[in-house]
Design an enzyme around this catalytic site. Structure first.
Site, PDB file in Angstrom:
ATOM      1  N   GLU A 103       7.967   8.313   7.324  1.00 21.45           N
ATOM      2  CA  GLU A 103       7.158   7.387   8.135  1.00 21.45           C
ATOM      3  C   GLU A 103       7.381   7.686   9.615  1.00 21.45           C
ATOM      4  O   GLU A 103       8.430   8.214  10.009  1.00 21.45           O
ATOM      5  CB  GLU A 103       7.577   5.946   7.778  1.00 21.45           C
ATOM      6  CG  GLU A 103       7.058   4.843   8.669  1.00 21.45           C
ATOM      7  CD  GLU A 103       5.549   4.665   8.629  1.00 21.45           C
ATOM      8  OE1 GLU A 103       4.831   5.670   8.726  1.00 21.45           O
ATOM      9  OE2 GLU A 103       5.095   3.509   8.550  1.00 21.45           O
ATOM     10  N   ASP A 104       6.393   7.352  10.433  1.00 19.94           N
ATOM     11  CA  ASP A 104       6.555   7.602  11.867  1.00 19.94           C
ATOM     12  C   ASP A 104       7.513   6.603  12.507  1.00 19.94           C
ATOM     13  O   ASP A 104       8.493   6.984  13.136  1.00 19.94           O
ATOM     14  CB  ASP A 104       5.184   7.600  12.581  1.00 19.94           C
ATOM     15  CG  ASP A 104       4.357   6.339  12.340  1.00 19.94           C
ATOM     16  OD1 ASP A 104       4.783   5.436  11.598  1.00 19.94           O
ATOM     17  OD2 ASP A 104       3.243   6.259  12.911  1.00 19.94           O
ATOM     18  N   ASP A 107       8.870  -0.888  12.477  1.00 18.18           N
ATOM     19  CA  ASP A 107       8.886  -1.941  13.505  1.00 18.18           C
ATOM     20  C   ASP A 107       9.337  -3.257  12.840  1.00 18.18           C
ATOM     21  O   ASP A 107      10.533  -3.501  12.707  1.00 18.18           O
ATOM     22  CB  ASP A 107       7.487  -2.023  14.126  1.00 18.18           C
ATOM     23  CG  ASP A 107       7.373  -2.997  15.271  1.00 18.18           C
ATOM     24  OD1 ASP A 107       8.407  -3.464  15.769  1.00 18.18           O
ATOM     25  OD2 ASP A 107       6.225  -3.308  15.686  1.00 18.18           O
ATOM     26  N   SER A 108       8.416  -4.096  12.404  1.00 17.50           N
ATOM     27  CA  SER A 108       8.827  -5.332  11.716  1.00 17.50           C
ATOM     28  C   SER A 108       9.528  -5.011  10.398  1.00 17.50           C
ATOM     29  O   SER A 108      10.346  -5.792   9.904  1.00 17.50           O
ATOM     30  CB  SER A 108       7.615  -6.226  11.434  1.00 17.50           C
ATOM     31  OG  SER A 108       6.814  -5.672  10.413  1.00 17.50           O
ATOM     32  N   GLY A 109       9.174  -3.890   9.817  1.00 16.86           N
ATOM     33  CA  GLY A 109       9.724  -3.501   8.513  1.00 16.86           C
ATOM     34  C   GLY A 109       8.803  -3.844   7.351  1.00 16.86           C
ATOM     35  O   GLY A 109       9.033  -3.435   6.220  1.00 16.86           O
ATOM     36  N   PHE A 156       6.026   0.008  23.092  1.00 11.16           N
ATOM     37  CA  PHE A 156       4.999   0.588  22.233  1.00 11.16           C
ATOM     38  C   PHE A 156       4.891   2.069  22.537  1.00 11.16           C
ATOM     39  O   PHE A 156       4.613   2.469  23.661  1.00 11.16           O
ATOM     40  CB  PHE A 156       3.645  -0.117  22.398  1.00 11.16           C
ATOM     41  CG  PHE A 156       2.756   0.153  21.223  1.00 11.16           C
ATOM     42  CD1 PHE A 156       2.911  -0.576  20.044  1.00 11.16           C
ATOM     43  CD2 PHE A 156       1.834   1.185  21.255  1.00 11.16           C
ATOM     44  CE1 PHE A 156       2.137  -0.289  18.926  1.00 11.16           C
ATOM     45  CE2 PHE A 156       1.055   1.474  20.140  1.00 11.16           C
ATOM     46  CZ  PHE A 156       1.206   0.738  18.972  1.00 11.16           C
ATOM     47  N   ARG A 169      -2.488  10.537  19.587  1.00 17.47           N
ATOM     48  CA  ARG A 169      -1.687  11.148  18.511  1.00 17.47           C
ATOM     49  C   ARG A 169      -1.292  12.586  18.826  1.00 17.47           C
ATOM     50  O   ARG A 169      -0.287  13.081  18.347  1.00 17.47           O
ATOM     51  CB  ARG A 169      -2.474  11.141  17.194  1.00 17.47           C
ATOM     52  CG  ARG A 169      -2.694   9.768  16.590  1.00 17.47           C
ATOM     53  CD  ARG A 169      -3.157   9.918  15.140  1.00 17.47           C
ATOM     54  NE  ARG A 169      -3.755   8.705  14.620  1.00 17.47           N
ATOM     55  CZ  ARG A 169      -3.081   7.693  14.067  1.00 17.47           C
ATOM     56  NH1 ARG A 169      -1.762   7.744  13.979  1.00 17.47           N
ATOM     57  NH2 ARG A 169      -3.717   6.639  13.592  1.00 17.47           N
TER      58      ARG A 169
HETATM   59  P1  IMP Z   1       5.754  -2.559  10.648  1.00 20.79           P
HETATM   60  O1  IMP Z   1       5.091  -2.906   9.363  1.00 20.79           O
HETATM   61  O2  IMP Z   1       5.741  -3.700  11.645  1.00 20.79           O
HETATM   62  O3  IMP Z   1       7.153  -1.980  10.478  1.00 20.79           O
HETATM   63  O4  IMP Z   1       4.854  -1.511  11.362  1.00 20.79           O
HETATM   64  C1  IMP Z   1       4.900  -0.209  11.109  1.00 20.79           C
HETATM   65  C2  IMP Z   1       3.599   0.460  11.517  1.00 20.79           C
HETATM   66  O5  IMP Z   1       3.067  -0.085  12.732  1.00 20.79           O
HETATM   67  C3  IMP Z   1       3.897   1.903  11.779  1.00 20.79           C
HETATM   68  O6  IMP Z   1       3.659   2.673  10.649  1.00 20.79           O
HETATM   69  C4  IMP Z   1       2.941   2.230  12.891  1.00 20.79           C
HETATM   70  O7  IMP Z   1       1.719   2.644  12.327  1.00 20.79           O
HETATM   71  C5  IMP Z   1       2.713   0.937  13.614  1.00 20.79           C
HETATM   72  N1  IMP Z   1       3.578   0.848  14.822  1.00 20.79           N
HETATM   73  C6  IMP Z   1       4.636   0.033  15.025  1.00 20.79           C
HETATM   74  N2  IMP Z   1       5.178   0.237  16.230  1.00 20.79           N
HETATM   75  C7  IMP Z   1       4.444   1.227  16.795  1.00 20.79           C
HETATM   76  C8  IMP Z   1       4.518   1.901  18.065  1.00 20.79           C
HETATM   77  O8  IMP Z   1       5.377   1.660  18.923  1.00 20.79           O
HETATM   78  N3  IMP Z   1       3.593   2.873  18.277  1.00 20.79           N
HETATM   79  C9  IMP Z   1       2.632   3.197  17.360  1.00 20.79           C
HETATM   80  N4  IMP Z   1       2.532   2.600  16.172  1.00 20.79           N
HETATM   81  C10 IMP Z   1       3.425   1.618  15.899  1.00 20.79           C
HETATM   82 MG    MG Z   2       2.326   4.276  10.490  1.00 24.79          MG
END
Ligand code: IMP
Ligand code: MG
Length: 180
Positions: A103-104, A107-109, A156, A169
């Site tokens: 995964e890239d 963030d929240s998980g 971000f 990207r």
């Molecule tokens: P989560 O479900 O909140 O952990 O979000 C994860 C997804 O949100 C990642 O796979 C990214 O696609 C997007 N995301 C979260 N933070 C960033 C950021 O800083 N830059 C770009 N995409 C982000």
């Molecule tokens: Mg992503």
């Protein structure tokens, strides 16, 4: 995408050289974990595509297969809602296989929790997560990142596959968006 950030500037956070160094180091950790055991590496499209391409080219595993998933999560421009759906599934049967999700950024998980739970239910032999960036400050759902490239608290990030509203990207390094 409802929220539009007005972007003041992009500030470099990780250079292409720093990223290449971390990707090689992560590949070393992954090789040490699996050796030549059959492994399915799964790219989470689209954000991980560039990281994934560089990472798998650093791995020495002779029994590596590649697969791809695509998630959709509905949220605003810079936050995900947690309502995650699998828009494209893997083509492999994961039962009794070593599986590595790539995964890239976490963030929240919530996105990775959703995928890890869905794939765990398919009975893999092992299931681990490699993330280029572990963004720790907004984690509200427990996820353990087994192989982590960089850890940041907040901000971000764009570039090297990461987007803001599908832009940036293709930047070779990772930058932080500074809003107005
Ligand atoms: P989560 O479900 O909140 O952990 O979000 C994860 C997804 O949100 C990642 O796979 C990214 O696609 C997007 N995301 C979260 N933070 C960033 C950021 O800083 N830059 C770009 N995409 C982000
Ligand atoms: Mg992503």
């Amino acid at each position: 995408m409802t929220e539009e950030l007005r972007i003041r500037k992009l500030v470099s956070v990780f250079s292409p050289e720093q990223i290449a160094g971390r990707v090689r180091a992560m590949a070393g950790e992954i090789d040490a974990q699996y050796g030549d055991e059959p492994l399915i590496a799964i790219c989470v499209l689209k954000g991980a595509c560039i990281f994934f391409s560089d990472l798998v080219r650093c791995l020495h595993n002779k029994n590596l297969e590649l697969d791809f998933i695509r998630l959709a999560s509905y949220g605003t421009g810079t936050t995900s809602s947690g309502q995650v759906v699998l828009r494209k599934d893997v083509e492999n049967d994961l039962r009794d296989k070593h599986v590595l999700l790539v995964e890239d950024i976490v963030d929240s998980g919530r996105s990775m929790r959703f995928v890890l739970d869905a794939f765990a239910a398919r009975g893999p032999r092992s299931l681990r997560l490699a993330a280029l960036v572990d963004k720790t400050g907004r984690r509200d759902t427990e996820v353990s990142v087994d192989f982590s490239g960089f850890s940041v608290e907040s901000g971000f990030l764009v570039g090297y596959g990461l987007d803001y509203a599908e832009r940036y990207r293709g930047l070779p390094g990772i930058c932080e968006i500074v809003p107005e």
